[in-house]
Design an enzyme around this catalytic site. Sequence first.
Site, PDB file in Angstrom:
ATOM      1  N   ASP A 173      -0.945   4.694   3.168  1.00  0.00           N
ATOM      2  CA  ASP A 173      -1.123   3.256   3.007  1.00  0.00           C
ATOM      3  C   ASP A 173      -1.472   2.674   4.368  1.00  0.00           C
ATOM      4  OD1 ASP A 173      -0.877   0.611   1.811  1.00  0.00           O
ATOM      5  OD2 ASP A 173       1.005   0.465   2.915  1.00  0.00           O
ATOM      6  N   ASP A 203       5.043   1.875   2.242  1.00  0.00           N
ATOM      7  CA  ASP A 203       6.264   1.159   2.631  1.00  0.00           C
ATOM      8  C   ASP A 203       6.598  -0.032   1.740  1.00  0.00           C
ATOM      9  OD1 ASP A 203       4.236  -0.667   3.575  1.00  0.00           O
ATOM     10  OD2 ASP A 203       5.776  -1.567   4.844  1.00  0.00           O
ATOM     11  N   ASP A 205       3.374   0.058  -3.283  1.00  0.00           N
ATOM     12  CA  ASP A 205       3.164   1.499  -3.145  1.00  0.00           C
ATOM     13  C   ASP A 205       4.027   2.310  -4.108  1.00  0.00           C
ATOM     14  OD1 ASP A 205       1.391   1.159  -0.942  1.00  0.00           O
ATOM     15  OD2 ASP A 205       3.114   0.873   0.382  1.00  0.00           O
TER      16      ASP A 205
END
Length: 655
Positions: free
Chosen positions: A338, A527, A531
């Site tokens: 990410d 995080d 996600d």
Amino acid sequence: MSDACGCGNDEPRGAEEQEREPERLWQIKELQFAALSGVFLLTAVIAGFLDAAEPVVVALEAVALLAGAYTFVPSTLKRLVKGKIGVGTLMTIAAVGAVILGEVGEAAMLAFLFSISEGLEEYSLARTRRGLRALLSLVPDEATVLRDGAEKTVAPADLRIGDRMLVKPGERVATDGIVRQGRTALDVSAITGESVPVEAGPGDEVFAGSINGTGALEVEVSTTAEDNSLARIVRIVEAEQSRKGASQRLADRIAKPLVPGIMIVAGLIAVIGSLLGDSATWIERALVVLVAASPCALAISVPVTVVAAIGAASKLGALVKGGAALEGLGKIRGVALDKTGTLTANRPAVIDVATTNGATPEQVLDVAAALEARSEHPLAAAILAAADDVIPATDVEAVTGAGLTGRRDGHTLRLGRPGWLDPGPLAGDVTRMQQAGATAVLVEDNGQVIGAIAVRDELRPEAAEVVARLRRDGYHVAMLTGDNQATAAALAADVGIEAVHAELRPEDKARLIEQLRAQRPTAMVGDGVNDAPALATADVGIAMGAMGTDVAIETADVALMGEDLRHLPQTFRHARRARRIMLQNVGLSLGLIIALVPLALFGVLGLAAVVLVHELAEIVVIANGVRAGRTTPLAAAPIDPAPSHTRAAPVGAPS
């Protein structure tokens, strides 16, 4: 999963059961019975040393056996009815065989060891379920709607498609919808991963769980509470956790063919031997073969390796949730990262200042900071951090969805987005800033544009080094982000990632992870709440711990406890080594079974000798498993700051 695994239960968990979800190790039922089994087993050993009566010792061993067996035998029998077998089946058969041959203590030891492993696994699953339910806390308890010309407060579940929902400043959006009136800046990081709040106005889509900025909104509801963004995230995570729960662990994959094979062999020994000679002798040999084939070393070798490796991983800054996660981590060949909060620090900063009409970069930042010092603007912190001593402006007002106005020293000051303010000669600079993935704001003094400021969430200093290490170690690296394509492409180029996927919703990330998993075992590193589906879908989900949300950490299989991304390649290397040790122990355990079965079959080894060999083998695999506790951190190479990691030289600044 094992026979006793809680996720093997096909029945849905009720609300009352979810409320009683254990939060501490000592609250896990399996571990409570394991402790009880251990107490009675230890008491039996002590009683034996003190020459207590044999019935007393056997009685203590029997209680220890019953307490340990209670954690897996009932569920094993239920699964057998459904035609499902696993390592729990083999452990049950071995325990029964040991009891028939009078070795109650050996059976109790098997049950004690296996109940511990089952308890630790159930604790991990309970943590995951708690984290999943935390997703829904992002939805407010109530929403305000316009019905029959009046404002009414209703529960989000009562919202209907077409309702007009009022969202006040600072409130969370109760469900997905389309803005019909009002302008604002929305914090949508929980849903899309956007690092900077986005402007929203009439016609724009808003998502459940988004936090409204300073403007009031009138939103037309487009989805019900049962089908909004957060509800879809929950469903994806639930489905993927079930997929992982249904997959078998290493020991189960071994036990699946081993159990029927050993049962068939023992049965043939008893039947054929009885036809050829003394039936009592051959039936006893068949039972000894069952005990010889018991996975004593297998049952303890993998848990010992896992415990040692997980403890060592914590020293490397990684929390690994169980043996399945550790094994999976050692097999990973692809890494999806990410952007926001993972590759970047999630702290937007000023990276560029363009000037015009004789202004200096310092003057532009001073005027912008004067307005931001009295505002709640999303970019205020970044601009204030870049400016020196600030003299705040007065009469500062926020123009919703546009910018700020104020006065200082008799001058009228304005700051805002291009379109609200005319960039004039800075139009090219604004375009360049936006193409670099930055948010551009214009600064005006007494009706004259004096500069443009670019703000961007910058890469972590170690990000490029980590990506280079991963690629050097043979991993395929990709970036998945909800940010816009320009921002993602600019930062990916700086960090050295070629595979970039941008403007993704949570379900898009999960879908892409599925595609990557089809090519190679893939880990997802993220995080945020957005996600969570991808973390659950990946072969291994890795959450950034210090700044990560509870949902991400609970959904993931691994949590990095610090903010230094260099823990990631260290953890991968450690997991590969631990998996090698795990496979060594499994190989030794299987080799032992292969060697003992024919020796027991032909009467070379009796029951006592078989039990002794098993105990010696357990010592060997335990000693080997403990080696996984040694840490081998990678040497931390010095970080060379790339130009992208520092604030760019302002356009027009003196060289």
